[in-house]
Design a protein around this motif. Structure first.
Motif, PDB file in Angstrom:
ATOM      1  N   GLU A  31       0.831  -1.199   0.000  1.00  0.00           N
ATOM      2  CA  GLU A  31       0.000   0.000   0.000  1.00  0.00           C
ATOM      3  C   GLU A  31       0.870   1.256   0.000  1.00  0.00           C
ATOM      4  OE1 GLU A  31      -3.331   0.299  -0.319  1.00  0.00           O
ATOM      5  OE2 GLU A  31      -3.277  -1.865  -0.695  1.00  0.00           O
ATOM      6  N   TRP A  32       0.782   2.000  -1.103  1.00  0.00           N
ATOM      7  CA  TRP A  32       1.563   3.229  -1.267  1.00  0.00           C
ATOM      8  C   TRP A  32       0.865   4.118  -2.293  1.00  0.00           C
ATOM      9  CZ3 TRP A  32       6.512   4.455  -4.254  1.00  0.00           C
ATOM     10  CH2 TRP A  32       7.274   5.425  -3.595  1.00  0.00           C
ATOM     11  N   PRO A  33      -0.412   4.447  -2.047  1.00  0.00           N
ATOM     12  CA  PRO A  33      -1.172   5.220  -3.035  1.00  0.00           C
ATOM     13  C   PRO A  33      -0.587   6.616  -3.239  1.00  0.00           C
ATOM     14  CG  PRO A  33      -2.322   5.177  -0.911  1.00  0.00           C
ATOM     15  CD  PRO A  33      -1.157   4.225  -0.801  1.00  0.00           C
ATOM     16  N   PRO A  34      -0.676   7.166  -4.462  1.00  0.00           N
ATOM     17  CA  PRO A  34      -1.371   6.629  -5.646  1.00  0.00           C
ATOM     18  C   PRO A  34      -0.514   5.724  -6.521  1.00  0.00           C
ATOM     19  CG  PRO A  34      -0.529   8.794  -6.149  1.00  0.00           C
ATOM     20  CD  PRO A  34      -0.129   8.523  -4.710  1.00  0.00           C
ATOM     21  N   PHE A  35       0.652   5.318  -6.031  1.00  0.00           N
ATOM     22  CA  PHE A  35       1.565   4.565  -6.876  1.00  0.00           C
ATOM     23  C   PHE A  35       1.316   3.064  -6.829  1.00  0.00           C
ATOM     24  CE2 PHE A  35       3.767   8.537  -5.800  1.00  0.00           C
ATOM     25  CZ  PHE A  35       3.883   9.045  -7.084  1.00  0.00           C
ATOM     26  N   THR A  36       0.998   2.541  -5.642  1.00  0.00           N
ATOM     27  CA  THR A  36       0.633   1.130  -5.517  1.00  0.00           C
ATOM     28  C   THR A  36      -0.455   1.012  -4.463  1.00  0.00           C
ATOM     29  OG1 THR A  36       2.277   0.648  -3.789  1.00  0.00           O
ATOM     30  CG2 THR A  36       2.990   0.377  -6.080  1.00  0.00           C
ATOM     31  N   SER A  37      -1.510   0.262  -4.784  1.00  0.00           N
ATOM     32  CA  SER A  37      -2.571   0.023  -3.800  1.00  0.00           C
ATOM     33  C   SER A  37      -3.509  -1.058  -4.312  1.00  0.00           C
ATOM     34  CB  SER A  37      -3.377   1.291  -3.513  1.00  0.00           C
ATOM     35  OG  SER A  37      -4.448   1.003  -2.618  1.00  0.00           O
ATOM     36  N   GLU A  38      -3.831  -1.990  -3.453  1.00  0.00           N
ATOM     37  CA  GLU A  38      -4.777  -3.041  -3.809  1.00  0.00           C
ATOM     38  C   GLU A  38      -6.164  -2.474  -4.065  1.00  0.00           C
ATOM     39  OE1 GLU A  38      -5.797  -7.586  -2.295  1.00  0.00           O
ATOM     40  OE2 GLU A  38      -5.021  -6.119  -0.864  1.00  0.00           O
ATOM     41  N   ASN A  39      -6.444  -1.295  -3.513  1.00  0.00           N
ATOM     42  CA  ASN A  39      -7.783  -0.712  -3.601  1.00  0.00           C
ATOM     43  C   ASN A  39      -7.922   0.317  -4.723  1.00  0.00           C
ATOM     44  OD1 ASN A  39      -8.673  -2.124  -1.234  1.00  0.00           O
ATOM     45  ND2 ASN A  39      -7.456  -0.683  -0.035  1.00  0.00           N
ATOM     46  N   ARG A 156       9.054   4.039  14.707  1.00  0.00           N
ATOM     47  CA  ARG A 156       8.526   3.344  13.527  1.00  0.00           C
ATOM     48  C   ARG A 156       7.240   2.586  13.857  1.00  0.00           C
ATOM     49  NH1 ARG A 156      11.640   2.748   8.802  1.00  0.00           N
ATOM     50  NH2 ARG A 156      13.696   3.745   8.956  1.00  0.00           N
ATOM     51  N   ILE A 157       6.249   2.731  12.986  1.00  0.00           N
ATOM     52  CA  ILE A 157       5.000   1.968  13.080  1.00  0.00           C
ATOM     53  C   ILE A 157       4.671   1.426  11.690  1.00  0.00           C
ATOM     54  CG2 ILE A 157       4.093   3.167  15.097  1.00  0.00           C
ATOM     55  CD1 ILE A 157       2.451   4.922  13.272  1.00  0.00           C
ATOM     56  N   SER A 158       3.525   0.771  11.557  1.00  0.00           N
ATOM     57  CA  SER A 158       3.295  -0.083  10.394  1.00  0.00           C
ATOM     58  C   SER A 158       2.905   0.631   9.105  1.00  0.00           C
ATOM     59  CB  SER A 158       2.223  -1.134  10.720  1.00  0.00           C
ATOM     60  OG  SER A 158       1.007  -0.494  11.091  1.00  0.00           O
ATOM     61  N   THR A 159       2.231   1.795   9.171  1.00  0.00           N
ATOM     62  CA  THR A 159       1.725   2.403   7.934  1.00  0.00           C
ATOM     63  C   THR A 159       1.947   3.911   7.901  1.00  0.00           C
ATOM     64  OG1 THR A 159      -0.517   2.866   8.776  1.00  0.00           O
ATOM     65  CG2 THR A 159      -0.118   0.665   7.834  1.00  0.00           C
ATOM     66  N   ASP A 160       1.987   4.448   6.691  1.00  0.00           N
ATOM     67  CA  ASP A 160       2.073   5.898   6.505  1.00  0.00           C
ATOM     68  C   ASP A 160       0.834   6.589   7.076  1.00  0.00           C
ATOM     69  OD1 ASP A 160       4.454   5.548   5.177  1.00  0.00           O
ATOM     70  OD2 ASP A 160       3.625   5.837   3.170  1.00  0.00           O
ATOM     71  N   GLU A 161      -0.314   5.996   6.848  1.00  0.00           N
ATOM     72  CA  GLU A 161      -1.567   6.586   7.328  1.00  0.00           C
ATOM     73  C   GLU A 161      -1.539   6.759   8.845  1.00  0.00           C
ATOM     74  OE1 GLU A 161      -6.336   5.512   7.399  1.00  0.00           O
ATOM     75  OE2 GLU A 161      -5.077   4.708   5.798  1.00  0.00           O
ATOM     76  N   SER A 162      -1.065   5.744   9.553  1.00  0.00           N
ATOM     77  CA  SER A 162      -0.977   5.827  11.016  1.00  0.00           C
ATOM     78  C   SER A 162       0.002   6.904  11.455  1.00  0.00           C
ATOM     79  CB  SER A 162      -0.553   4.477  11.586  1.00  0.00           C
ATOM     80  OG  SER A 162      -1.530   3.487  11.320  1.00  0.00           O
ATOM     81  N   ASN A 163       1.086   7.069  10.692  1.00  0.00           N
ATOM     82  CA  ASN A 163       2.038   8.126  11.010  1.00  0.00           C
ATOM     83  C   ASN A 163       1.421   9.508  10.844  1.00  0.00           C
ATOM     84  OD1 ASN A 163       4.767   7.376  11.909  1.00  0.00           O
ATOM     85  ND2 ASN A 163       4.779   6.080  10.085  1.00  0.00           N
ATOM     86  N   PHE A 164       0.619   9.686   9.819  1.00  0.00           N
ATOM     87  CA  PHE A 164      -0.040  10.987   9.637  1.00  0.00           C
ATOM     88  C   PHE A 164      -1.033  11.250  10.768  1.00  0.00           C
ATOM     89  CE2 PHE A 164       1.427  11.078   5.161  1.00  0.00           C
ATOM     90  CZ  PHE A 164       1.898  12.378   5.145  1.00  0.00           C
ATOM     91  N   TYR A 183       0.304  13.739   0.272  1.00  0.00           N
ATOM     92  CA  TYR A 183      -0.919  14.503   0.023  1.00  0.00           C
ATOM     93  C   TYR A 183      -2.070  13.623  -0.459  1.00  0.00           C
ATOM     94  CZ  TYR A 183       1.243  18.902   1.157  1.00  0.00           C
ATOM     95  OH  TYR A 183       1.843  19.929   1.848  1.00  0.00           O
ATOM     96  N   GLU A 184      -1.760  12.490  -1.075  1.00  0.00           N
ATOM     97  CA  GLU A 184      -2.811  11.537  -1.439  1.00  0.00           C
ATOM     98  C   GLU A 184      -3.455  10.967  -0.174  1.00  0.00           C
ATOM     99  OE1 GLU A 184      -4.912   9.149  -4.453  1.00  0.00           O
ATOM    100  OE2 GLU A 184      -3.676  10.962  -4.541  1.00  0.00           O
ATOM    101  N   ILE A 185      -2.642  10.592   0.788  1.00  0.00           N
ATOM    102  CA  ILE A 185      -3.166  10.055   2.043  1.00  0.00           C
ATOM    103  C   ILE A 185      -3.970  11.122   2.791  1.00  0.00           C
ATOM    104  CG2 ILE A 185      -2.526   9.183   4.330  1.00  0.00           C
ATOM    105  CD1 ILE A 185      -0.128   7.825   2.964  1.00  0.00           C
ATOM    106  N   LEU A 186      -3.432  12.319   2.871  1.00  0.00           N
ATOM    107  CA  LEU A 186      -4.126  13.387   3.584  1.00  0.00           C
ATOM    108  C   LEU A 186      -5.477  13.700   2.943  1.00  0.00           C
ATOM    109  CD1 LEU A 186      -1.153  15.824   4.282  1.00  0.00           C
ATOM    110  CD2 LEU A 186      -2.423  14.489   5.972  1.00  0.00           C
ATOM    111  N   ALA A 187      -5.519  13.694   1.615  1.00  0.00           N
ATOM    112  CA  ALA A 187      -6.743  14.089   0.918  1.00  0.00           C
ATOM    113  C   ALA A 187      -7.810  13.003   0.903  1.00  0.00           C
ATOM    114  CB  ALA A 187      -6.414  14.494  -0.513  1.00  0.00           C
ATOM    115  N   HIS A 188      -7.405  11.744   0.932  1.00  0.00           N
ATOM    116  CA  HIS A 188      -8.368  10.681   0.666  1.00  0.00           C
ATOM    117  C   HIS A 188      -8.455   9.604   1.738  1.00  0.00           C
ATOM    118  CE1 HIS A 188      -8.925  12.397  -3.301  1.00  0.00           C
ATOM    119  NE2 HIS A 188      -7.613  12.458  -3.409  1.00  0.00           N
TER     120      HIS A 188
END
Length: 262
Positions: A31-39, A156-164, A183-188
């Motif tokens: 998971e690394w949107p918008p570059f890689t994501s299962e969703n 260190r923790i598991s995801t970028d989203e959790s860090n934000f 900014y993709e994570i922040l916006a969406h």
């Protein structure tokens, strides 16, 4: 009628061996949107480029999405998945993997709350701050050395989203992330109030290329790297690479369900 039937039979006779000869390549992803994501559609920009480049060389890519640390470990072992996508040449990885030409070159920056007066020029300037980081990610040689020596304080923790989320709550002061990913994570992925409270420092932590990697344990590693490089060049020569890149700005990769929850 008979002539048309004969042509159809001959066409199938020529096409079927080509279809049968197509081979599968199993790669790990994360998971690394918008570059890689299962969703995301096409699993994001990088996933799309990799799949399409290999397709041009008669290779079908199959992805499995895992936490990044495990994605790298599984790819290194090569028992089920023989490689992975979107990795930089860091932390000894070239000892275990062959690297393709860069899929894309991106810039890391430090994100911080708007109410934190923050500036930096060297790692010495980062000493007073608690810095978030994501398990399995590399932020470059200089960052890794500063972290290992205790020059900077890193959690260190598991995801970028959790860090934000931690950043918005003031539990960390800084979080390094690729500019577009942040900014993709922040916006969406986070509430608008959270996004509006965070900004980034303009100074680049690093600019780095991200690659397809194939484990050196795999006998055909060199062939798969060469195939990707050829396919990538074909995509660029055709103009399709730029079209896929524009899709990031146009929101092509976000599914309708993502748009509905903005």
């Amino acid at each position: 009628m008979m002539k048309n039937l004969l042509i159809s039979v001959m066409y199938c006779a020529l096409l079927c061996p080509l279809l049968a000869s197509a081979e599968d390549l199993s790669l790990t992803n994360g998971e690394w949107p918008p570059f890689t994501s299962e969703n995301y559609r096409d699993y994001g920009f990088i996933s799309r480029v990799v799949a399409e480049a290999y397709k041009l060389e008669g290779i079908n890519v199959k992805y499995t999405f895992l936490p990044w640390k495990r994605a790298l470990q599984e790819a290194r072992e090569g028992d089920i998945w023989v490689g992975s996508v979107a990795w930089s040449k860091a932390d000894g990885r070239p000892d275990h993997f062959l690297f393709s030409e860069p899929i894309i070159v991106l810039t890391d920056v430090f994100f911080h709350r708007k109410d934190l007066p923050f500036d930096w020029n060297s790692f010495e300037d980062l000493k007073p701050y608690r810095i978030g980081a994501t398990i399995g990610y590399s932020y470059g040689k200089d960052f890794s050395e500063a972290e290992a020596k205790g020059l900077i304080t890193v959690e260190r923790i598991s995801t970028d989203e959790s860090n934000f989320k931690k950043l918005a709550q003031g539990r960390i002061n800084l979080f390094p992330c690729v500019l577009e990913v942040g900014y993709e994570i922040l916006a969406h992925n986070l509430p608008s109030g959270v996004a509006n409270s965070i900004t980034n420092h303009p100074k680049a932590l690093r600019s780095v290329g991200y690659h397809v990697i194939i484990t050196r344990k795999y006998p055909q590693a060199e062939r798969y790297i060469a195939a990707f490089n050829r396919g990538l060049q074909k995509l660029k020569d055709s103009g399709r690479y730029e079209q896929y890149l524009e899709g990031i700005v146009e929101g092509h990769y976000r599914r309708e369900s993502d748009e509905a929850t903005k």
